[in-house]
Scaffold this motif. Structure first.
Motif, PDB file in Angstrom:
ATOM      1  N   SER A  32      -0.275  -5.222   5.865  1.00  0.00           N
ATOM      2  CA  SER A  32       0.891  -4.404   5.507  1.00  0.00           C
ATOM      3  C   SER A  32       1.138  -4.449   4.001  1.00  0.00           C
ATOM      4  CB  SER A  32       2.128  -4.849   6.284  1.00  0.00           C
ATOM      5  OG  SER A  32       2.494  -6.163   5.933  1.00  0.00           O
ATOM      6  N   VAL A  33       0.873  -5.583   3.352  1.00  0.00           N
ATOM      7  CA  VAL A  33       0.991  -5.665   1.892  1.00  0.00           C
ATOM      8  C   VAL A  33      -0.058  -4.776   1.232  1.00  0.00           C
ATOM      9  CG1 VAL A  33       0.729  -7.213  -0.091  1.00  0.00           C
ATOM     10  CG2 VAL A  33       2.056  -7.944   1.881  1.00  0.00           C
ATOM     11  N   PHE A  34      -1.262  -4.724   1.804  1.00  0.00           N
ATOM     12  CA  PHE A  34      -2.303  -3.848   1.271  1.00  0.00           C
ATOM     13  C   PHE A  34      -1.875  -2.389   1.353  1.00  0.00           C
ATOM     14  CE2 PHE A  34      -6.210  -1.376   1.446  1.00  0.00           C
ATOM     15  CZ  PHE A  34      -6.915  -1.909   0.380  1.00  0.00           C
ATOM     16  N   VAL A  35      -1.309  -1.992   2.489  1.00  0.00           N
ATOM     17  CA  VAL A  35      -0.837  -0.614   2.654  1.00  0.00           C
ATOM     18  C   VAL A  35       0.293  -0.330   1.673  1.00  0.00           C
ATOM     19  CG1 VAL A  35       0.315   0.964   4.260  1.00  0.00           C
ATOM     20  CG2 VAL A  35      -1.594  -0.431   5.044  1.00  0.00           C
ATOM     21  N   GLY A  37       0.584  -1.642  -1.238  1.00  0.00           N
ATOM     22  CA  GLY A  37      -0.098  -1.451  -2.522  1.00  0.00           C
ATOM     23  C   GLY A  37      -0.711  -0.070  -2.645  1.00  0.00           C
ATOM     24  N   VAL A  38      -1.267   0.446  -1.541  1.00  0.00           N
ATOM     25  CA  VAL A  38      -1.834   1.802  -1.554  1.00  0.00           C
ATOM     26  C   VAL A  38      -0.736   2.827  -1.817  1.00  0.00           C
ATOM     27  CG1 VAL A  38      -2.942   3.564  -0.119  1.00  0.00           C
ATOM     28  CG2 VAL A  38      -3.798   1.222  -0.088  1.00  0.00           C
ATOM     29  N   PHE A  39       0.405   2.665  -1.153  1.00  0.00           N
ATOM     30  CA  PHE A  39       1.525   3.583  -1.402  1.00  0.00           C
ATOM     31  C   PHE A  39       2.018   3.457  -2.841  1.00  0.00           C
ATOM     32  CE2 PHE A  39       2.690   3.420   3.350  1.00  0.00           C
ATOM     33  CZ  PHE A  39       1.899   4.514   3.600  1.00  0.00           C
ATOM     34  N   GLY A  40       2.095   2.230  -3.342  1.00  0.00           N
ATOM     35  CA  GLY A  40       2.512   2.018  -4.731  1.00  0.00           C
ATOM     36  C   GLY A  40       1.542   2.653  -5.710  1.00  0.00           C
ATOM     37  N   LEU A  41       0.253   2.560  -5.393  1.00  0.00           N
ATOM     38  CA  LEU A  41      -0.757   3.164  -6.252  1.00  0.00           C
ATOM     39  C   LEU A  41      -0.621   4.686  -6.284  1.00  0.00           C
ATOM     40  CD1 LEU A  41      -3.166   2.425  -8.037  1.00  0.00           C
ATOM     41  CD2 LEU A  41      -4.615   2.713  -6.022  1.00  0.00           C
ATOM     42  N   SER A  42      -0.320   5.283  -5.136  1.00  0.00           N
ATOM     43  CA  SER A  42      -0.140   6.737  -5.114  1.00  0.00           C
ATOM     44  C   SER A  42       1.103   7.152  -5.906  1.00  0.00           C
ATOM     45  CB  SER A  42      -0.059   7.247  -3.674  1.00  0.00           C
ATOM     46  OG  SER A  42       1.122   6.797  -3.055  1.00  0.00           O
ATOM     47  N   VAL A  43       2.165   6.344  -5.848  1.00  0.00           N
ATOM     48  CA  VAL A  43       3.374   6.656  -6.621  1.00  0.00           C
ATOM     49  C   VAL A  43       3.090   6.508  -8.112  1.00  0.00           C
ATOM     50  CG1 VAL A  43       5.710   5.828  -7.157  1.00  0.00           C
ATOM     51  CG2 VAL A  43       4.990   6.070  -4.782  1.00  0.00           C
ATOM     52  N   VAL A  44       2.370   5.459  -8.482  1.00  0.00           N
ATOM     53  CA  VAL A  44       2.052   5.236  -9.896  1.00  0.00           C
ATOM     54  C   VAL A  44       1.199   6.371 -10.447  1.00  0.00           C
ATOM     55  CG1 VAL A  44       0.668   3.743 -11.411  1.00  0.00           C
ATOM     56  CG2 VAL A  44       2.330   2.739  -9.880  1.00  0.00           C
ATOM     57  N   ARG A  45       0.276   6.865  -9.655  1.00  0.00           N
ATOM     58  CA  ARG A  45      -0.601   7.936 -10.137  1.00  0.00           C
ATOM     59  C   ARG A  45       0.129   9.275 -10.234  1.00  0.00           C
ATOM     60  NH1 ARG A  45      -6.179   7.942  -7.278  1.00  0.00           N
ATOM     61  NH2 ARG A  45      -6.882   8.740  -9.273  1.00  0.00           N
ATOM     62  N   MET A  61      -3.057  -5.184  -3.851  1.00  0.00           N
ATOM     63  CA  MET A  61      -4.160  -4.806  -2.965  1.00  0.00           C
ATOM     64  C   MET A  61      -5.301  -5.815  -3.034  1.00  0.00           C
ATOM     65  SD  MET A  61      -4.120  -0.706  -3.685  1.00  0.00           S
ATOM     66  CE  MET A  61      -5.770  -0.483  -3.105  1.00  0.00           C
ATOM     67  N   ALA A  62      -5.652  -6.252  -4.222  1.00  0.00           N
ATOM     68  CA  ALA A  62      -6.776  -7.182  -4.380  1.00  0.00           C
ATOM     69  C   ALA A  62      -6.459  -8.538  -3.753  1.00  0.00           C
ATOM     70  CB  ALA A  62      -7.108  -7.345  -5.860  1.00  0.00           C
ATOM     71  N   LEU A  63      -5.264  -9.050  -3.994  1.00  0.00           N
ATOM     72  CA  LEU A  63      -4.905 -10.360  -3.440  1.00  0.00           C
ATOM     73  C   LEU A  63      -4.784 -10.323  -1.922  1.00  0.00           C
ATOM     74  CD1 LEU A  63      -2.314 -11.620  -6.069  1.00  0.00           C
ATOM     75  CD2 LEU A  63      -4.662 -12.386  -5.742  1.00  0.00           C
TER      76      LEU A  63
END
Length: 98
Positions: A32-35, A37-45, A61-63
């Motif tokens: 769930s933390v990875f997901v 991070g994916v949502f955060g990455l899409s917001v950042v982009r 995501m990496a950790l």
């Protein structure tokens, strides 16, 4: 009464934080933390003001991926060891019946 320090019947005790249930809960939480991070990455982009903060979701995501990979390998080894041990016992029993 003196206790034998190296008895043959001693079984390894798994600590509670390394039990199967705790490992599975940790894997689910880290996924769930990875997901997240994916949502955060899409917001950042999508938001130009946040481009300099791309490191944060990537780090999450990496950790979380590293934790899931480590725990999955540990559980796989544990299951493989149990299976090998179980097969060794069944072979021993079948040899004894001959």
């Amino acid at each position: 009464m003196h206790i034998d320090e190296n008895p043959l019947f001693r079984k390894a005790i798994v600590p509670w934080y390394d039990s199967e249930a705790a490992c599975l809960v940790t894997v689910i939480l880290m996924e769930s933390v990875f997901v997240l991070g994916v949502f955060g990455l899409s917001v950042v982009r999508e938001t130009p003001e946040f481009h300099r903060y791309v490191w944060f979701p990537v780090t999450l995501m990496a950790l979380s991926f590293a934790a899931v990979l480590s725990i999955t390998i540990r559980l796989f080894r544990r299951y493989a060891h149990r299976r090998k041990k179980r097969q060794g016992q069944s072979d021993y029993i079948s040899i004894g019946r001959r």
